[in-house]
Scaffold this active site. Structure first.
Site, short mmCIF file in Angstrom:
data_model
loop_
_atom_site.label_atom_id
_atom_site.label_comp_id
_atom_site.label_asym_id
_atom_site.label_seq_id
_atom_site.Cartn_x
_atom_site.Cartn_y
_atom_site.Cartn_z
N HIS A 278 2.07 -3.69 4.73
CA HIS A 278 2.94 -2.54 4.99
C HIS A 278 3.27 -1.80 3.72
CE1 HIS A 278 6.58 -0.38 6.52
NE2 HIS A 278 5.81 -0.28 7.57
N CYS A 279 3.42 -2.52 2.62
CA CYS A 279 3.79 -1.91 1.34
C CYS A 279 2.71 -0.99 0.77
CB CYS A 279 4.09 -2.99 0.31
SG CYS A 279 5.36 -4.18 0.77
N ILE A 280 1.46 -1.24 1.11
CA ILE A 280 0.37 -0.46 0.50
C ILE A 280 -0.12 0.66 1.42
CG2 ILE A 280 -0.35 -2.41 -0.92
CD1 ILE A 280 -2.76 -2.78 0.97
#
Length: 373
Positions: A355-357
């Site tokens: 999700h962070c990338i």
């Protein structure tokens, strides 16, 4: 040229849609810095390419790549993935990319938050971050979307919405004085309502234990649909995560969403605990101004850090003892979507996960005002 707007999304009738709403596509950035990604970032690049390929099964994908890495990235990424040259400091598109908003006519615009590398000079993870500060604007230029410049230091991973007026955040992150020291809780909540178009902000306490972002919500909890929240969980009472998740569980059950509904909470098992190995740490090249990574450090692993694509869920595979159970839970939560697992330890070693990338662009069309000068 993309127009910078002077009002707020809420004032203009725009709101942030839920991640499970339909997407026009997804953006990533290409990892390369050797102080954060071991062995010259080659293992991480292979993982990012696998994530991009998994998402591309469901929706268009674009990857921003520095000039020096363009040829290698183009060779590693699937042909269907669009590759554009884009300078950046590191590869966390969720946090440095735009947060998009939509209106009832299907127009899409973008919010460009201020970024200070998760804490600036008081706890931030690297310096400088000036190229990351420009990424959201560049993405909006390429997508031809009008831009709101929010007067708030914030990251996309610090917010999650249900698309119906409710936002989830953590106190650990948004009330940290290394973000917006002159703003109190009420002022931050007011800004979130103005720039996300929400009416209700649900505050959880801390994020996942040892999360170096300062407790991002997207590693702890997220909406699977309106009224239903996924929460990372451990039954090990001696684990420091137990008290954090228990507190979040209690707050969620006491809360009501923007439509007055109680929330149902589904627990996702926590992988590990996982730690950075000595071999992995030796593959890093330390640099002044960057947070050091030391052998034995606990990694903030979480299956909640998945990406919701059109008709798909792309989840991190982190722990063979827990991967299958987490996948089954996600299949139950998203019965109309195909769950795809990608081995993602290399992303976790860099400080985040799938999700962070990633950062979605909602389906719709550019605002008619974007062409105005």
């Amino acid at each position: 040229m993309t127009r910078t707007l002077t009002r707020t999304p809420a004032a203009d009738g725009f709101h942030m849609p839920a991640e499970y709403a339909r997407h026009a596509g997804c953006w990533l950035l290409w990892p390369e810095r050797p102080d954060n990604w071991r062995e010259g970032a080659r293992p991480a690049q292979a993982t990012f390419a696998a994530v991009a390929a998994a998402i591309a099964r469901f929706e268009p994908v674009t990857v921003g790549v520095s000039r020096g890495e363009f040829t290698a990235a183009r060779a590693m990424l699937p042909e269907a993935v669009r590759v554009v040259e884009m300078a950046h400091d590191d590869a966390w598109m969720r946090d440095v990319g735009p947060t998009c908003v939509v209106n009832a006519r299907g127009e899409v615009r973008g919010v460009d938050w201020h970024f200070n590398a998760w804490g600036g000079l008081e706890g931030g993870l690297y310096f400088p971050w000036d190229q990351d500060e420009l990424v959201a604007r560049k993405v909006l230029e390429i997508e031809r979307l009008a831009r709101y410049r929010a007067p708030l230091i914030n990251e996309g991973g610090a917010i999650h919405v249900d698309g119906e007026g409710t936002a989830l955040v953590t106190e650990e992150c948004l009330l940290n004085p290394n973000r917006n020291p002159t703003l109190d809780r009420a002022a931050i909540e007011q800004a979130l309502c103005a720039y996300l178009g929400v009416r209700q902000v649900i505050w959880l306490g801390r994020g996942v234990f040892n999360d170096e972002t300062g407790g991002h919500i997207d590693n702890l909890a997220c909406f699977a649909r309106p009224g239903l929240v996924c929460l990372t969980w451990t039954d090990r009472k001696r684990d420091p995560q137990f008290a954090i998740s228990k507190d979040a569980w209690e707050r969620l059950h006491a809360a009501r969403d923007a439509r007055g509904r109680p929330l149902r909470v589904v627990r996702l098992p926590m992988p590990g605990p996982l730690k950075l190995s000595a071999r992995e740490a030796r593959g890093l090249v330390p640099r002044e101004g960057t947070k050091p990574r030391l052998p034995g450090e606990r990694l903030a692993g979480s299956y909640v850090n998945f990406y919701i694509a059109n008709r798909g869920i792309v989840m991190p595979l982190l722990d063979p003892r827990m991967d299958a159970l987490a996948a089954r839970r996600l299949k139950g939560l998203f019965p109309g979507r195909t769950v795809v697992g990608v081995p993602a330890r290399e992303v976790l070693l860099g400080g985040g996960n799938i999700h962070c990338i990633t950062q979605q662009i909602p389906a719709g069309h550019p605002s008619r005002s974007t062409s105005a000068r």
